[in-house]
Design an enzyme around this catalytic site. Structure first.
Site, PDB file in Angstrom:
ATOM      1  N   ASP A 208       0.865  -1.162   0.000  1.00  0.00           N
ATOM      2  CA  ASP A 208       0.000   0.000   0.000  1.00  0.00           C
ATOM      3  C   ASP A 208       0.912   1.225   0.000  1.00  0.00           C
ATOM      4  O   ASP A 208       2.075   1.152   0.390  1.00  0.00           O
ATOM      5  CB  ASP A 208      -0.919  -0.002   1.224  1.00  0.00           C
ATOM      6  CG  ASP A 208      -2.170   0.853   1.003  1.00  0.00           C
ATOM      7  OD1 ASP A 208      -2.159   1.701   0.092  1.00  0.00           O
ATOM      8  OD2 ASP A 208      -3.151   0.675   1.748  1.00  0.00           O
ATOM      9  N   TRP A 209       0.387   2.345  -0.415  1.00  0.00           N
ATOM     10  CA  TRP A 209       1.212   3.533  -0.635  1.00  0.00           C
ATOM     11  C   TRP A 209       1.821   4.024   0.687  1.00  0.00           C
ATOM     12  O   TRP A 209       1.121   4.432   1.608  1.00  0.00           O
ATOM     13  CB  TRP A 209       0.373   4.630  -1.276  1.00  0.00           C
ATOM     14  CG  TRP A 209       0.306   4.590  -2.777  1.00  0.00           C
ATOM     15  CD1 TRP A 209       0.496   5.647  -3.619  1.00  0.00           C
ATOM     16  CD2 TRP A 209       0.030   3.471  -3.640  1.00  0.00           C
ATOM     17  NE1 TRP A 209       0.358   5.250  -4.940  1.00  0.00           N
ATOM     18  CE2 TRP A 209       0.077   3.922  -4.984  1.00  0.00           C
ATOM     19  CE3 TRP A 209      -0.243   2.122  -3.413  1.00  0.00           C
ATOM     20  CZ2 TRP A 209      -0.135   3.091  -6.079  1.00  0.00           C
ATOM     21  CZ3 TRP A 209      -0.457   1.287  -4.497  1.00  0.00           C
ATOM     22  CH2 TRP A 209      -0.404   1.763  -5.804  1.00  0.00           C
TER      23      TRP A 209
END
Length: 374
Positions: A208-209
């Site tokens: 995930d970012w």
């Protein structure tokens, strides 16, 4: 010519927010509508019913139809990897992303997600199963630690992912922000052992970012691609580890193979495509509506009677902020629908206290205070 190890390290990191280095792939948010960001703003696309609504239909064909439509719009917008669906369970009503998930039933969630994935990928667009795993709250999501017994882990939290992987074969999986048993999920060998070895998943796993903490541990566990790119210290860290003999180049080759595999499968759609699936979205919404109780045979409404409309009936409601915020091609309001119907209606006058309360809530909602959405 064989790729040098320095270039391999660069190639397993994103190129900015929406691209992968040395790859033609373009990624985009969009569990229920393609959210393609550009320097000029967000592209408009169809806003579909949320996952929580789609699950209410109990119809895999509806989930697949929405997925196909999303895939078609990805092709039209030159998007190769769609960052959805999410199958985390709705374990608490205050979770800010409940609307993105298919509900609290793991079997239903897995089945609907698998159908959605098959629909998206039928258009040669990769679906991304997220957030792996045990990510059931937004509050303190970067530091919360999920500790559950084996039965709850298998029968609740992992079951929707397992069904989606086995029956949908997503071309990408995204890790989550939280920890599992004290360790970042993107570096958790136990979780990756289940995904890679038990379920035989051979696709690309991305972070995930901004979720990466220890890039080397993530590589060793089985996490291939770090997103986004350009500002992470991971590249320099891995280069140092390689020079010291700590990083095995085979790990780089393994992750590169998974990323290249994603590139071969996604983005190969040819020919023209189109935006605009409003009728499909309406059809899905109709199938998702659930009548809980019909007191006194109230429905269907009597066309000879007048219906009173109350609340913000003249306002367009678009669910979700952040990564789920869709800029819809077409919008409507409850009032517009009633005006186009055969039923007569009157509009209740909103009190000044109610109006002030609603407007105050709207302001606070922008900061995530009034309603836990993001």
């Amino acid at each position: 010519m064989a790729m040098r190890w320095k270039n391999k390290i660069k190639a397993i990191e994103g190129d900015g927010f929406w691209h992968i280095k040395d790859s033609r792939l373009r990624l985009s948010d969009g569990p229920h509508g393609v959210r393609k960001e550009t320097p000029h703003g967000t592209e408009r696309a169809t806003c579909f019913p949320t996952a929580s609504a789609i699950a209410s239909s109990w119809d895999e064909n509806i989930a697949a139809l929405v997925g196909e439509s999303l895939g078609t719009e990805c092709v039209a917008l030159d998007v190769d990897v769609l960052l959805g669906p999410g199958v985390n369970l709705q374990r608490h009503p205050a979770c800010g992303r409940n609307f993105e998930y298919f509900g609290e039933d793991p079997l239903l969630s897995g089945k609907m997600a698998a159908a959605y994935i098959r629909g998206v990928q039928s258009r040669k667009v990769a679906a991304t199963l997220k957030h792996f795993a045990l990510n059931s709250q937004e509050t303190e999501r970067f530091v919360s630690d999920s500790i559950v017994d084996e039965r709850a882990l298998r029968e609740l939290y992992l079951l929707p992912f397992e069904i989606a992987v086995r029956e949908g074969d997503p071309w990408a999986v995204m890790t989550s922000y939280n920890r599992f048993e004290g360790q970042n999920t993107g570096e958790n060998k136990r979780l990756f052992g289940i995904l890679r070895e038990e379920w035989r998943y051979g696709g690309c796993v991305m972070s995930d970012w901004g979720s990466v903490e220890d890039r080397l541990s993530g590589l060793e566990a089985g996490m291939d691609l770090e997103m986004p790119g350009g500002s992470s210290p991971s590249g320099a860290f891995l280069a140092t580890a390689y020079r010291r003999g700590i990083l095995d180049e085979d790990l780089l080759d393994r992750s590169l193979a998974h990323i290249r595999g994603l590139e071969k499968r996604a983005g190969s759609a040819k020919g023209s495509s189109h935006l605009g699936h409003y009728e499909t979205a309406v059809l899905a919404a109709i199938e998702c509506m659930v009548l809980l109780k019909n007191d006194g045979g109230l429905l269907p409404l009597n066309p000879a009677e007048t219906v009173m409309l109350a609340g913000a009936v003249g306002e367009t409601q678009v669910q979700g902020l952040g990564s789920s915020r869709v800029e819809p091609l077409i919008t409507t309001t409850p009032l517009a629908q009633w005006q186009n119907s055969r039923y007569s209606f009157s509009i209740a006058q909103e009190s000044s206290d109610a109006r002030n309360s609603r407007e105050s809530c709207d302001v606070r909602e922008g900061r995530g205070v009034c309603n836990a959405r993001n």
